[in-house]
Write an enzyme that holds these catalytic residues in place. Sequence first.
Site, PDB file in Angstrom:
ATOM      1  N   TYR A 115       0.675  -1.151   0.017  1.00 24.15           N
ATOM      2  CA  TYR A 115       0.079  -0.004  -0.300  1.00 24.15           C
ATOM      3  C   TYR A 115       0.887   1.178  -0.102  1.00 24.15           C
ATOM      4  O   TYR A 115       1.037   1.956  -0.889  1.00 24.15           O
ATOM      5  CB  TYR A 115      -1.058  -0.127   1.319  1.00 24.15           C
ATOM      6  CG  TYR A 115      -1.875   1.102   1.099  1.00 24.15           C
ATOM      7  CD1 TYR A 115      -3.188   1.025   0.346  1.00 24.15           C
ATOM      8  CD2 TYR A 115      -1.580   2.407   2.249  1.00 24.15           C
ATOM      9  CE1 TYR A 115      -3.969   2.255   0.342  1.00 24.15           C
ATOM     10  CE2 TYR A 115      -2.701   3.224   2.293  1.00 24.15           C
ATOM     11  CZ  TYR A 115      -3.859   3.286   1.297  1.00 24.15           C
ATOM     12  OH  TYR A 115      -4.593   4.397   1.429  1.00 24.15           O
TER      13      TYR A 115
ATOM     14  N   ASP B 262     -17.964   3.960  -6.695  1.00 18.22           N
ATOM     15  CA  ASP B 262     -16.995   4.474  -6.041  1.00 18.22           C
ATOM     16  C   ASP B 262     -16.829   6.132  -5.807  1.00 18.22           C
ATOM     17  O   ASP B 262     -16.332   6.517  -6.974  1.00 18.22           O
ATOM     18  CB  ASP B 262     -15.404   3.933  -6.397  1.00 18.22           C
ATOM     19  CG  ASP B 262     -14.452   4.009  -5.390  1.00 18.22           C
ATOM     20  OD1 ASP B 262     -14.514   5.123  -4.832  1.00 18.22           O
ATOM     21  OD2 ASP B 262     -13.302   3.535  -5.689  1.00 18.22           O
TER      22      ASP B 262
ATOM     23  N   HIS C 272     -15.911   1.706  -3.019  1.00 14.58           N
ATOM     24  CA  HIS C 272     -14.402   1.613  -2.899  1.00 14.58           C
ATOM     25  C   HIS C 272     -13.930   0.356  -2.430  1.00 14.58           C
ATOM     26  O   HIS C 272     -12.556  -0.073  -2.313  1.00 14.58           O
ATOM     27  CB  HIS C 272     -13.866   2.784  -2.161  1.00 14.58           C
ATOM     28  CG  HIS C 272     -12.496   3.068  -2.273  1.00 14.58           C
ATOM     29  ND1 HIS C 272     -11.898   3.543  -3.408  1.00 14.58           N
ATOM     30  CD2 HIS C 272     -11.497   2.984  -1.224  1.00 14.58           C
ATOM     31  CE1 HIS C 272     -10.446   3.747  -3.068  1.00 14.58           C
ATOM     32  NE2 HIS C 272     -10.276   3.378  -1.782  1.00 14.58           N
TER      33      HIS C 272
END
Length: 748
Positions: free
Chosen positions: A518, A682, A718
């Site tokens: 990430y 999203d 999302h």
Amino acid sequence: MLRKVETITTKTTIKNVDGTSNTKEVKTITTQYEKIAKTLFNYPTVRRDDQVDILHGVEIKDPCVVPIYRHLEDPDAPETKQFVEDQGKLFQDFIKSKGGDVRTKLEARFTEMFNYERYGLPFKKGDNYYYFHNSGLQPQSVLYTQKTVDGESSVFFDPNTLSQDGTVSLSRYSFSESGKFFAYAVSVSGSDWVKIHVREVGADKDLEEKPLEWMKFGGIEWTHDEKGFFYNRYPAPSVSLDKAGTETNVNKNQAVYYHRVGTDQSEDIAVYKDSEHPDFGFVTTVSDCGRYVIVGAWKGTHPESLFYYADLEKQFGGNSVLGVPEFTTIVGERTGAYDWIANEGTVFYFVTSDGAPNKHVVKYDVAQPELGFSVVIPEVETAIFYHKVVANNKLVLVYMQDVKHVMRVHDLTTGEYLHNIDLPTGSIIKGVSGSKNKTEFFYNFGSFISPGITRRFDFANGQDTLFKETIVPGFDSSIFEVKQVFYPSADGTKIPMYIFHKKGLEMNGENPAFQYAYGGFNFSVLPSFSVAWLTFAEKFNGVVAIVNIRGGGEYGQAWHDAGRLFNKQNCSTDFQYASRYLISEKYTKPAKLAINGGSNGGLLIGTVLNQAPELYGLGIADVGVHDLLRFHKFTIGHAWTSDFGNPDVKEDFENILKISPLHNVDSSKAYPAVLIVTGDHDNRVVPLHSLKLGATMQYELNNNAKPIMMRINTKAGHGAGKSIQQTIEELSDKYTYLSITLDAPYFD
């Protein structure tokens, strides 16, 4: 390049950053893209804009180099809808024609693996205990209640009754102090927008005729008189409610409101807002004693915060809100992150990174503000990750030590260290629940190969007992090997990486591998039980690598700072060096290495693919931020300037232009297979990022030997709120694509 080129001259309108425009002649290169693309993968055609932007004197970019698919920013445009439909058909046709029976096997295996009982962290409110439970394949987890810790449970609230397809989810919830009232927020199709409902505990219908609307990014906090609660909301966007979640309007001017139960939302009181700082968002807390309201103000995702408090007793004579509370400043300058812990009378306790990158515990007496802050528990070499006050003055602190957790107990008021609470080696705390006025707290821990164990610690007798252990039928953790390595990045910084695979797997450089990271917003990627990763390791004889690159919070604020703003390139570099390590140590080879990340991690994948495509066989970018020059113009994107920089600032623009996935697709390079994933609802990282990158890559890399495809999830956002069925379908599609593009067989 193999494509035939033809040059024509046209007049093009150029929009400057100051809003003016002018016209100039532009040489546009046209190609036989359609013919070549259809020969390879039959990519859908899509209109190309002839608009050129000038930002800080830089032409972004001549459409003959990188076309600007600006019209794909409109989700309601017919051609956008057609583009989405065509991409979905292309992807599904590809995996069905090339995947054989792998898709069928994967769906069956994922369904089998997900079909296990999952338990959420218990908590007590009033006289009742509550926890979430999923019997296995229920679309959404169900909230259960029971009278005693070992008593019989019953369904309290079932989100699965809110929709037929399981795409309406319980986003957040809050009980009043005595447990009499239950406020809950519902999300549709994974949207960040939620509607708040209120009902009395034990009732099966809401108390109010209409729910509260336009809440996003905030909690629900009851006053102790139980007459109402605080919540955050934005001004209503210029869209109808039926389209909420697909719009791209910028979200600014959030405010804290107080809602009195039984009244219309139009009567709600705006208790805190900051018109001078429209980018600010807020978190509201009511103190355990009910006397104080504490508001923390954050500028987007910047790590620094401000804090204010209001004394309800002093102003209103109790713990009720009878008007607009008067707030007093506690933290008036953005010098660090502050998190409220608890109070003892007028003394407030915080965890903060101000002057301590790994965080320390400080106190502040609102009756003697001239004394300022003083340290109660000093900073140590490991970062504070969780905190919870239990049994009046027991402060439970969870520290992160080399991506593993340590739990320590201190006296809140004196800071004295009392004892540790032992965890199995290598365990990660997934959550802690408890309250200041209860002697017990619950904690849940797990690992890559353990789905989770929940225990109850009671300070009244010092007993630490098992509450629930999650068991996955037919899953054998003993067949896997897990280890942690520390490899050097380009500048010599040691980066931690977890690697797991089946025991006895030969490291000959031929194994398929799956690398994930990430690297942003101070968020830490921790060991977690993943059905997808375990299935890949077991059924594909794969190697799974989870990399803790800079930009996250694994080593405190300093680790975050080392991977944001002008250090953002470190994230991509760390990730590439992890890949090189896996290859050099014979875990895999480039043609067998798949990489994946989501959101900021999707940006990571897009950047890495442009910079080092030769290292990989497949890149999967989930809900990524791919247009780093326009991200701040949509929904909550402006909040991310803390990590990316502000494109309207010349120096920031020059920095992020070099890493923006959309603007660095390189047609001179051979790319691996690519899968770009987004969700039609999203409204955090809006789909236009993925649509524009997909269109650009398919055009620029039209003669690429490997496919570049897209999967657009419907009735999904999302990530949060997806039903189990949606998750199984998405994973089955993704790993079928992986099997095809990596030439990785599925082993029964």
